[in-house]
Design a protein around this motif. Sequence first.
Motif, mmCIF file in Angstrom:
data_model
loop_
_atom_site.group_PDB
_atom_site.id
_atom_site.type_symbol
_atom_site.label_atom_id
_atom_site.label_comp_id
_atom_site.label_asym_id
_atom_site.label_seq_id
_atom_site.Cartn_x
_atom_site.Cartn_y
_atom_site.Cartn_z
ATOM 1 N N CYS A 191 0.864 -1.177 0.000
ATOM 2 C CA CYS A 191 0.000 0.000 0.000
ATOM 3 C C CYS A 191 0.901 1.226 0.000
ATOM 4 C CB CYS A 191 -0.893 -0.022 1.234
ATOM 5 S SG CYS A 191 -1.848 1.482 1.486
ATOM 6 N N HIS B 27 3.975 -0.024 2.552
ATOM 7 C CA HIS B 27 3.766 -0.960 3.657
ATOM 8 C C HIS B 27 2.830 -2.068 3.193
ATOM 9 C CE1 HIS B 27 1.045 2.470 3.759
ATOM 10 N NE2 HIS B 27 0.119 1.598 4.116
ATOM 11 N N CYS C 128 -5.391 -2.502 2.969
ATOM 12 C CA CYS C 128 -4.177 -2.085 3.661
ATOM 13 C C CYS C 128 -4.179 -2.785 5.013
ATOM 14 C CB CYS C 128 -4.153 -0.578 3.852
ATOM 15 S SG CYS C 128 -2.772 -0.055 4.872
ATOM 16 N N HIS D 79 -0.837 5.403 7.659
ATOM 17 C CA HIS D 79 -1.566 6.535 7.069
ATOM 18 C C HIS D 79 -1.702 7.680 8.077
ATOM 19 C CE1 HIS D 79 -3.911 3.427 4.397
ATOM 20 N NE2 HIS D 79 -2.624 3.219 4.403
HETATM 21 ZN ZN LIG Z 1 -1.849 1.574 3.751
#
Ligand SMILES: [Zn+2]
Length: 503
Positions: A185, A193, A209, A215
Amino acid sequence: MAVCARLCGVGQSGGCRQRQLEDGEEDEVRIEAGAVQTVPRGPRTLLQLPPEILVEIFSSLPGTELPGLARVCKKFRHILSTDTIWRRRCKQEYGVCENLRKLEVTNVSCQDVYVKLLHQYRHILGLWQPDIGPYGGLLNVVVDGLFIIGWMYLTPHDPHVDEPMRPKPVFRIHLMERKSATVECMYGHKGPHNGQIQMVKKDEFCTKCVQTDYHRMSGGRQEEFRTWLREDLGRTLEDIFHEHMQELILMKFIYICQFDNCLTYRRIYHPPSRPDNLMRPGFFKGTYGSHGLEIVLLSIHGTVAKVTKITGDPNVPAGQQTLEIDLMRTVQLPDVEHLRNFDKMSRLILDVQAQIQREQRLQESMEEDGREAAAPARVEPARPSSVLRSPEDQDAKQDSEPQTPVVQSFVLPAEVMARNEEYPRVWRMCFYGTGLIAGHGFSNPERTPGLFILFDEDRFGFIWLELKSFSLYSRVRDKFQRAEAPSPEAFDEMLQSMQTWTK
Ligand SMILES: [Zn+2]
């Protein structure tokens, strides 16, 4: 198919055409029209060919045929481990031009890249629309070097509709080691990641994710909001308060935050085009008042042009048909002085609307009477004037009568609001059309009359009569890979189903 299934590591290879041979047993094989057959021993067999010729032959076969060949005999299996064969397949089938020798460092072979990356993820290559409720979006998944990358295409900052799109990577897949491909992601500012990708069904996949903490920002949601505002919309908090857009924008932010860890994408296609199209179909960026810039898709269906939203807003969501243009109804605009008068222009459009309604009533009454409805005299759809054609097209049409280029001055009526004052000042053709307007949450949608203005090959505009506002559209110039519709029917089907996605 069995070969294909084997390559994907799913299913059994039970349906394989060849019988399995014991190691060391060397039967004779020849290739006919891509199929492998065992034949009685004879002097002219593939096995007698020198290995370098076999490498050459095998390199020119589709990669999906190769595992089947490897099962034929030990010699073939040995030859198929030659990486030049797979290097050529990666290049020809997926356009990998990267120096694949780099791979040797990581102990990954071209065969691994072909089988575990390119072939494994081939179904997600192409154009997609994310399901972010009414907001939609545009994603292009491409092979880029030794990566497969998902690029989300953001519009330029409002109202600079002529500026280029801003592609932003949202995920990538690559082979870091031999075993299997790694999905990452790319959201957030802390680097790639762990992520996951799953094909849900044909033409639909989802990304997940698994490390959403990547994030998050140290300043919490507020910092995330400011960053999103700055990067995605090119705005500051002060801007949006000043423009009274804070509610709309905050609502969008809160909405898209819900899709932080999981997104579904559905396949979309580039519209098919024909040489006689008035304007080349494709993707455009358009101004939608306080909703900012949106991505739309222009497609031409005989005498009708449709403009469909790829991104949308809480009033008219992504997937809906924002404009419908009747290419049979051209509108002749008055000169610039008279054009400034909104009432005059308005009357021109309403006259066409009244004419259409009269024709419809006539048609209906004739149908009620059981009479064969006399079709109104069909006129040919308006042809593009010569200025619309490229020089090559003009050369091809040299023997046809010369047309005088129709380029006339354009100015917006005084009362019409435009997001961008830098709209084109000449027009080539105008048509009657309707635009879709709706209340919040797509309530009471209604097609309302308006004027479609063709400025040049890459720009058009629409005057929304009822809203007294103007939208300017500018072509998206990016080339999207693997985006062609398999057939015009498949494209029409996609347009149909898109309307239901957001409902
Ligand atoms: Zn992510």
